[in-house]
Design a protein around this motif. Sequence first.
Motif, PDB file in Angstrom:
ATOM      1  N   SER A 162      -1.540   4.756   7.347  1.00 55.46           N
ATOM      2  CA  SER A 162      -0.939   6.163   7.741  1.00 55.46           C
ATOM      3  C   SER A 162       0.151   5.657   8.484  1.00 55.46           C
ATOM      4  O   SER A 162       0.008   4.690   9.461  1.00 55.46           O
ATOM      5  N   CYS A 204      -7.553   8.545  10.725  1.00 53.89           N
ATOM      6  CA  CYS A 204      -8.539   7.957  10.599  1.00 53.89           C
ATOM      7  C   CYS A 204      -9.447   7.677  11.868  1.00 53.89           C
ATOM      8  O   CYS A 204     -10.671   7.518  11.911  1.00 53.89           O
ATOM      9  N   CYS A 255      -6.051   2.686   7.741  1.00 53.57           N
ATOM     10  CA  CYS A 255      -6.008   3.474   6.752  1.00 53.57           C
ATOM     11  C   CYS A 255      -4.330   3.374   6.255  1.00 53.57           C
ATOM     12  O   CYS A 255      -4.066   4.047   5.114  1.00 53.57           O
ATOM     13  N   CYS A 300      -0.784   2.210  10.977  1.00 52.73           N
ATOM     14  CA  CYS A 300      -2.463   2.380  11.026  1.00 52.73           C
ATOM     15  C   CYS A 300      -2.844   1.123  10.147  1.00 52.73           C
ATOM     16  O   CYS A 300      -2.692   1.234   9.017  1.00 52.73           O
ATOM     17  N   CYS A 353      -5.721   6.602  15.678  1.00 53.43           N
ATOM     18  CA  CYS A 353      -4.818   7.084  14.514  1.00 53.43           C
ATOM     19  C   CYS A 353      -5.280   8.680  14.311  1.00 53.43           C
ATOM     20  O   CYS A 353      -6.500   8.788  14.089  1.00 53.43           O
TER      21      CYS A 353
HETATM   22 ZN   LIG Z   1      -5.583   5.394  10.350  1.00 53.47          ZN
END
Ligand SMILES: [Zn+2]
Length: 412
Positions: free
Chosen positions: A336, A353, A334, A331, A350
């Motif tokens: 991730s 987030c 963020c 992502c 995502c």
């Molecule tokens: Zn994210």
Amino acid sequence: MVTQRAYQFRIYPTAEQQQQLAVEFGNARWVWNHCLELRNTAWEADQTRHNYVSLGRHVTELKRGEFPWLANGTASCLTQTLIDQDKAFEHFFRRLKNGEKPGYPRFKSRWDRQSVRYQLDQRQIENNYRAGEFINLPKLGEVNVRWSQVPAGVPKMATVSRTPDGRYFISFACEVEIQPLPLTGKTVGVDLGIKDVAVTWDGERVTQSGNPRHLKRRLKHLKRQQRRLARMQKGSHRRQRQRLKVARIHARIAASRADFLHKTTTTLVRSADVIALEDLHVKGMMKNHCLAGAITDVGLGEFRRQVEYKARWYGRTVIKVDRWFPSSKTCSECGSYQEKMPLRVREWICPDCGTRHDRDVNAAKNIRNITLGNRVTARGGSMNLSGLPGTPGEARTDAEKFTETDRMDRAA
Ligand SMILES: [Zn+2]
């Protein structure tokens, strides 16, 4: 910046000029093969190494004695053939020394593309050549050239060639002065794996259509003609003619693909100051049918080579991003990491987030993030993000982290 630039133009020699060219091609090929044989036997006999000076003397003797017809061609073309053979051997020994696949110089066949190299007299060049207007070659006189563009300089040498399907070309290199392009303030992350050729971080797509409709039609045409060829009786006259026809269609497709690749790389280099290339992976690239075809035609390295030299010309910076950096699985908001991201997923949200992502744009943003994290200062340079030990910047550590995660994934 001064650089060498290659040009190739179609030429239309008259019947008379074609006859003279046949003589030049034949002589060059004969001298090449004769001298290659000579080098081989001399080496086997007593490790004698010949070069273009000793062989040049030998060829002059042949011309005066046993093979007077060698004098019907241009003398400097024969010298050039021998110099080229020297280069072929240098190349061979260099590759041998570097432990690469060496490629021993080969005998030339009359069925291949024929070519001859002319040394152009620099003192006479004013009378022999004017860019975009005419070119005069020894024993040929003025050759009818289709100038598809005006070359930016004066060539020192010119190669004339004839393809197996009977077309003639002239090619040469000139020194040209190139001005860097104005800055755009943009970074482009190239993700070749997906639909578009390149996607910039702000979601703008750099695509190059290069007339794929045209290409599609030609491919269809090619398939049809190939099927017809397969049905024809072996050894028949018609089959021979059909084979020539198929060869011509092939040549045209290769030319339009080469054109497409050039346009794509130029558009790309023009579009941004910093170009981050993800290490190319073949499987993903085949998704873009048109580009895939163009790249398989010229080889994988060619795309990168074009991007790199054009970047040098125009004062852009090229950065290589580690191939294992999971740009589409991460992502860009963020950071991730998603375990799975099949190619059919074009859009995703995502789970950490809640950001909605377009697959391509997200990948490009990630590449941009890690490139911006590295200090990119040298204009017109090129640096390898993954290969640089201790490159400063937080993003470097991120990239390393991603790399580790992905490798562990692969191992598991
Ligand atoms: Zn994210």
